[in-house]
Design an enzyme around this catalytic site. Structure first.
Site, PDB file in Angstrom:
ATOM      1  CE  LYS A 252      12.120   5.501  -9.274  1.00  0.00           C
ATOM      2  NZ  LYS A 252      11.574   5.948  -8.004  1.00  0.00           N
TER       3      LYS A 252
ATOM      4  CB  ILE B  35       3.824   5.369  -6.250  1.00  0.00           C
ATOM      5  CG1 ILE B  35       3.952   5.769  -7.721  1.00  0.00           C
ATOM      6  CG2 ILE B  35       4.116   3.891  -6.051  1.00  0.00           C
ATOM      7  CD1 ILE B  35       5.365   5.661  -8.255  1.00  0.00           C
ATOM      8  CB  ALA B  36      -0.115   1.663  -5.064  1.00  0.00           C
TER       9      ALA B  36
ATOM     10  CB  CYS C 276      -0.934  -0.018   1.203  1.00  0.00           C
ATOM     11  SG  CYS C 276      -2.093  -1.398   1.192  1.00  0.00           S
ATOM     12  CB  ALA C 277       3.640   2.265  -2.128  1.00  0.00           C
TER      13      ALA C 277
ATOM     14  CG  ASP D  19      13.265   8.453  -4.456  1.00  0.00           C
ATOM     15  OD1 ASP D  19      12.372   7.594  -4.351  1.00  0.00           O
ATOM     16  OD2 ASP D  19      13.029   9.666  -4.562  1.00  0.00           O
TER      17      ASP D  19
ATOM     18  CB  SER E 284      -1.089  -4.052   3.659  1.00  0.00           C
ATOM     19  OG  SER E 284      -0.372  -3.443   4.725  1.00  0.00           O
ATOM     20  NE  ARG E 285       6.471  -7.349   5.077  1.00  0.00           N
ATOM     21  CZ  ARG E 285       7.747  -7.075   4.970  1.00  0.00           C
ATOM     22  NH1 ARG E 285       8.231  -5.939   5.455  1.00  0.00           N
ATOM     23  NH2 ARG E 285       8.575  -7.927   4.391  1.00  0.00           N
TER      24      ARG E 285
ATOM     25  CG  LEU F 244       6.999  -4.183  -1.970  1.00  0.00           C
ATOM     26  CD1 LEU F 244       7.499  -5.621  -1.858  1.00  0.00           C
ATOM     27  CD2 LEU F 244       6.230  -3.780  -0.709  1.00  0.00           C
TER      28      LEU F 244
END
Length: 332
Positions: A96, A15-16, A12-13, A176, A37-38, A73
């Site tokens: 990336k 950017i997603a 669940c980043a 990054d 997600s964890r 991730l």
């Protein structure tokens, strides 16, 4: 009727949510199925918000009805979960930088090759139309012989505790944002560098928070700067024997943003400027569409190109790390 490719998102980043979910949902040949997600509560909240199914990392990869895993991730977690995805028979898109070393990249590619699966490093800006305009102007001779590509990509400091500052997660400005400048210099100069000289600075942080580099190409050079302690910059130019072409936004461009490309010429007595408006484009939808088309068609040539593209990028990034660490010019 052709079966749709079924996609699961691993993590669940930001950017997603900001780009990837909408991009996948816009593709008619794709069905976005689940997000993992964890943290069970987080997965359930995101799934409810986006009408998806909630999973853990392990359960998502184990599902036999998922064809492709999209991973936003952190860099330091990509290899572990990519290898697991390959073992489970899943194609994979990784944000990336796909990983933190050339050896790691080789291991990831080998895992997917052995299983006949696609592995793709998502440099979504590749599909923004302004880069095609820059390349066409160069090809037409509008700037003469291109001599120097120059790019900057950087941001003001992130909040304390941001994952980009974590050495364990392989954060840092090169992985990054510097990676974008490397990728775009190679794309626009249509060649691979023969030598690199790079400096990276931590300024007391766990990771590099700023850097700069010179990439030497057979017939041109590339100068780049990047970092987390800067006025926001997101641009590049190409300086040639007769003119210069430059972008206003180059690497991160919202889907509705109409960008421009400016052509500047000067014969010593008169300067001319011409601005080209570039239509808005959803770079994530274009990039995901490219990948999914290749996978759906089992296009082995395209999949091989994906392996080779990420390895070429990884080789330059590795040379930059060596140059910064050892304080020397590195020949590729």
């Amino acid at each position: 009727m052709k079966k749709k490719l079924r996609i699961g998102i691993l993590g669940c980043a930001n950017i997603a949510e900001k780009y990837a979910i909408g991009a996948f949902k816009s593709l008619p040949a794709v069905e976005l199925v689940a997000i993992a997600s964890r943290e069970k509560g987080k997965a359930e909240a995101w799934a409810a918000r986006h009408e998806l199914e909630a999973e853990s990392y392990d359960s998502l990869i184990a599902r036999d009805d998922i064809d492709v895993i999209y991973s936003p991730l952190p860099v330091g977690l990509q290899e572990e979960w990519a290898v697991r995805a390959a073992a489970a028979g899943k194609h994979m898109i990784c944000e990336k930088s796909i990983t933190y070393s050339l050896d790691s990249a080789k291991g990831m590619v080998d895992a997917f090759k052995q299983n006949g699966l696609a592995l793709y490093e998502n440099f979504a800006p590749e599909f923004q139309p302004q880069h095609g305009k820059v390349l066409s102007l160069i090809k037409e001779g509008a700037i003469g012989t291109p001599h120097v590509w120059s790019g900057q990509y950087g941001f003001p400091p992130f909040p304390k505790g941001d994952i980009r500052y974590s050495s364990e997660l392989k954060g840092g400005s090169l992985n990054d944002c510097g990676c974008y400048t490397v990728f775009m210099a190679r794309k626009i100069l249509q060649a691979e560098p023969v030598a690199v000289t790079c400096t990276l600075s931590n300024d007391g942080a766990e990771v590099d928070i700023k850097g700069s580099a010179l990439l030497e190409f057979p017939h041109a050079g590339a100068l780049m700067a990047f970092g987390f302690d800067h006025l926001y910059q997101n641009t590049y130019s190409v300086w040639g024997s007769k003119g210069m072409v430059r972008t206003d936004r180059a690497f991160a461009i919202p889907p509705t943003f109409v960008s421009t490309v400016e052509l500047i010429t000067n014969d010593g007595s008169h300067e001319s400027r011409e601005t080209f408006a570039i239509p808005a484009a959803n770079r994530f939808a274009l990039s995901f569409g490219f990948f999914c088309k290749a996978v759906a068609a089992n296009d082995t040539d395209a999949i091989q190109d994906m392996y080779e593209a990420l390895m070429r990028q990884a080789a330059v990034m590795e040379a930059m790390r060596v140059s910064a660490r050892e304080g020397r010019r590195v020949v590729l």
